[in-house]
Design a protein around this motif. Structure first.
Motif, PDB file in Angstrom:
ATOM      1  N   LYS A  25      -0.956 -23.488   9.738  1.00  0.00           N
ATOM      2  CA  LYS A  25       0.413 -23.175   9.340  1.00  0.00           C
ATOM      3  C   LYS A  25       1.188 -24.406   8.877  1.00  0.00           C
ATOM      4  CE  LYS A  25       3.271 -20.750  11.691  1.00  0.00           C
ATOM      5  NZ  LYS A  25       3.966 -19.540  11.215  1.00  0.00           N
ATOM      6  N   ARG A  46       2.590 -26.274  11.222  1.00  0.00           N
ATOM      7  CA  ARG A  46       3.717 -26.025  12.126  1.00  0.00           C
ATOM      8  C   ARG A  46       3.959 -27.219  13.035  1.00  0.00           C
ATOM      9  NH1 ARG A  46       5.558 -20.864  14.724  1.00  0.00           N
ATOM     10  NH2 ARG A  46       6.238 -21.210  16.853  1.00  0.00           N
ATOM     11  N   SER A  93       4.083 -16.041  13.609  1.00  0.00           N
ATOM     12  CA  SER A  93       4.036 -15.302  12.351  1.00  0.00           C
ATOM     13  C   SER A  93       3.008 -15.975  11.436  1.00  0.00           C
ATOM     14  CB  SER A  93       5.420 -15.283  11.710  1.00  0.00           C
ATOM     15  OG  SER A  93       5.973 -16.575  11.666  1.00  0.00           O
ATOM     16  N   ASN A 112       2.523 -17.007   8.461  1.00  0.00           N
ATOM     17  CA  ASN A 112       2.944 -17.631   7.213  1.00  0.00           C
ATOM     18  C   ASN A 112       2.744 -19.139   7.309  1.00  0.00           C
ATOM     19  OD1 ASN A 112       5.263 -16.976   9.175  1.00  0.00           O
ATOM     20  ND2 ASN A 112       5.987 -18.825   8.136  1.00  0.00           N
ATOM     21  N   SER A 167       8.288 -14.976   6.794  1.00  0.00           N
ATOM     22  CA  SER A 167       7.221 -14.339   7.570  1.00  0.00           C
ATOM     23  C   SER A 167       6.564 -13.236   6.743  1.00  0.00           C
ATOM     24  CB  SER A 167       7.785 -13.748   8.858  1.00  0.00           C
ATOM     25  OG  SER A 167       8.286 -14.767   9.675  1.00  0.00           O
ATOM     26  N   GLU A 174      11.058 -10.546  13.024  1.00  0.00           N
ATOM     27  CA  GLU A 174      10.381 -10.911  14.262  1.00  0.00           C
ATOM     28  C   GLU A 174      11.078 -10.313  15.494  1.00  0.00           C
ATOM     29  OE1 GLU A 174      11.645 -12.863  12.031  1.00  0.00           O
ATOM     30  OE2 GLU A 174      10.067 -14.140  11.208  1.00  0.00           O
ATOM     31  N   HIS A 233      13.619 -22.236   8.148  1.00  0.00           N
ATOM     32  CA  HIS A 233      12.713 -21.115   8.343  1.00  0.00           C
ATOM     33  C   HIS A 233      12.918 -20.120   7.241  1.00  0.00           C
ATOM     34  CE1 HIS A 233      11.492 -21.176  12.722  1.00  0.00           C
ATOM     35  NE2 HIS A 233      10.464 -20.650  12.109  1.00  0.00           N
TER      36      HIS A 233
HETATM   37 MG    MG Z   1       7.638 -17.687  12.453  1.00  0.00          MG
END
Ligand code: MG
Ligand code: TXA
Length: 360
Positions: free
Chosen positions: A62, A64, A150, A152, A158, A187, A245
């Motif tokens: 991701k 992330r 999620s 993405n 998402s 979400e 986001h």
């Molecule tokens: Mg997310």
């Protein structure tokens, strides 16, 4: 590293095919691979929550930030006992009322129950039981709780379809179970219950509204930790809420009018004037609309109506992705009333706009 991403068309298969798909996907998860799966909110990117190597692959795929903890998904309410040190009476009531469903409870984590990468070093873990048949079968077949953010790439909207997942993650994950379009489209609601204080902190608004929580717990005070006013307050936060986001590539600006009878028309007039100016400046313009107001922008995305926030929620992320495809450089979005499911929609719009809300 590039891998071939397997796609199972779960919804189009017969019973045998579905069983095989779930078993193949579960085997990949048991081997430490990443499998994206449908839920009622958005698609999740699953990994065995107990395996640090598997969970690290989620963050890598991701892109992330590693200080943002992951939600752990379970297939049966009783599985929460493996993950949480304690579950209060109020927490249990919320689980029984809202699971399976779009509510995540942040609970004190049982030591060693999940990889420390899942909780990002916190002493709590977010847990939810999704309301989706394919998801529940996959979690059960994997034989492990699944950490799943999620599905993405970080900072993208998402995914609400398997196609969105592939757009972002094809070649980076082992597989995707295609269960069709997500029904809610936003979400889950993330809450932290302070039982002693009789408070339910909403860390992220989502599919379960504040009013639903209040009806389930009339004795509790529902505290929003995600609204604008709460941003500075000393309340538990969801680490994820601080990141940009859900953002399209173009600049997104939310336009809001104090609610009087002409609010919608005033917003529309302001947007139309801005569009003229922006187009004269050579911008590729987009409008995100929850009304029937006419606009002449390069791309106009209509997401249901103010009276149908459920439709607006369901269509929102796909619309944000289409602005990117159309190359929109500036997007003007009509605000929706900040109540009910509208709270979750406005929360995501504010995040997508990096806080740029114009009050007229
Ligand atoms: Mg997310
Ligand atoms: O609907 C959903 O919740 C989807 C589907 C796939 O289940 N999942 C999802 O995950 O949205 P993710 O990772 O994109 O968002 C998780 C949110 C983040 O804002 C994170 O900071 C928060 O939940 N969170 C997770 N664990 C937490 C914890 N222990 N304490 C506070 N916040 C937590």
């Amino acid at each position: 590293m590039t891998v071939e991403t397997k796609l199972w068309s779960y919804i189009e298969l017969g019973a045998d095919g579905q069983l095989r798909a779930v078993e193949e996907a579960a085997a990949m998860l048991r081997q430490g691979g990443l499998v994206a799966f449908p839920t009622e909110t958005v698609y999740g990117l699953g990994a065995d929550a107990r395996s640090t190597a598997a969970v690290e692959r989620i963050f890598a795929a991701k892109g992330r930030p590693s200080d943002n903890p992951l939600i752990v998904h379970i297939a049966r309410i009783e599985q929460v006992e493996e993950l949480a040190l304690t579950v209060s009476k109020l927490e249990r009531r919320l689980m029984e009322l809202f699971w399976p469903g779009p509510l995540t409870l942040v609970l004190p984590v049982r030591e060693g129950a999940v990889s420390p990468r899942v909780t990002a070093g916190l002493d709590t873990v977010g847990v939810r039981m999704p309301d989706n048949e394919a998801a529940l079968r996959l979690i059960a077949a994997a034989g492990a709780p699944l950490a799943a953010p999620s599905a993405n790439r970080s900072s993208r909207p998402s995914p609400t379809t398997a196609q969105h997942v592939l757009e972002d993650l094809a070649g980076r994950i082992a597989g995707v179970l295609d269960g069709g379009a997500a029904g809610i489209g936003l979400e889950s609601t993330v809450v932290r219950v302070d039982s002693a204080g009789g408070r339910i902190h909403v860390l992220r608004p989502g599919g379960i509204t504040a009013a639903q929580l209040q009806a389930a717990a009339p004795e509790a005070v529902i505290v929003s930790a995600a609204g604008e006013a709460a941003a500075e307050a000393d309340i538990p936060r969801s680490p994820g809420m601080k990141y940009a986001h859900y953002a399209p590539q173009g600049r997104l600006i939310v336009v809001r009018a104090a609610s009087d009878e002409n609010a919608a028309q005033r917003v529309a007039r302001y947007i139309r004037e801005e569009l003229e100016r922006l187009r004269a400046d050579g911008e590729t313009t987009g409008v995100l609309s929850f009304s029937a107001e006419p606009y002449s922008a390069d791309i106009v995305e209509r997401c249901g109506t103010v009276g149908r926030p459920d439709e607006a929620a369901r269509l929102l992320y796909a619309a944000l992705r289409r602005f990117d495809e159309a190359g929109a450089t500036v997007i003007l979005a009509e605000a929706v009333p900040d109540e009910g499911l509208g709270q979750a929609i406005m929360n995501r719009l504010r995040k997508a706009a990096a806080g740029q809300v114009i009050d007229i």
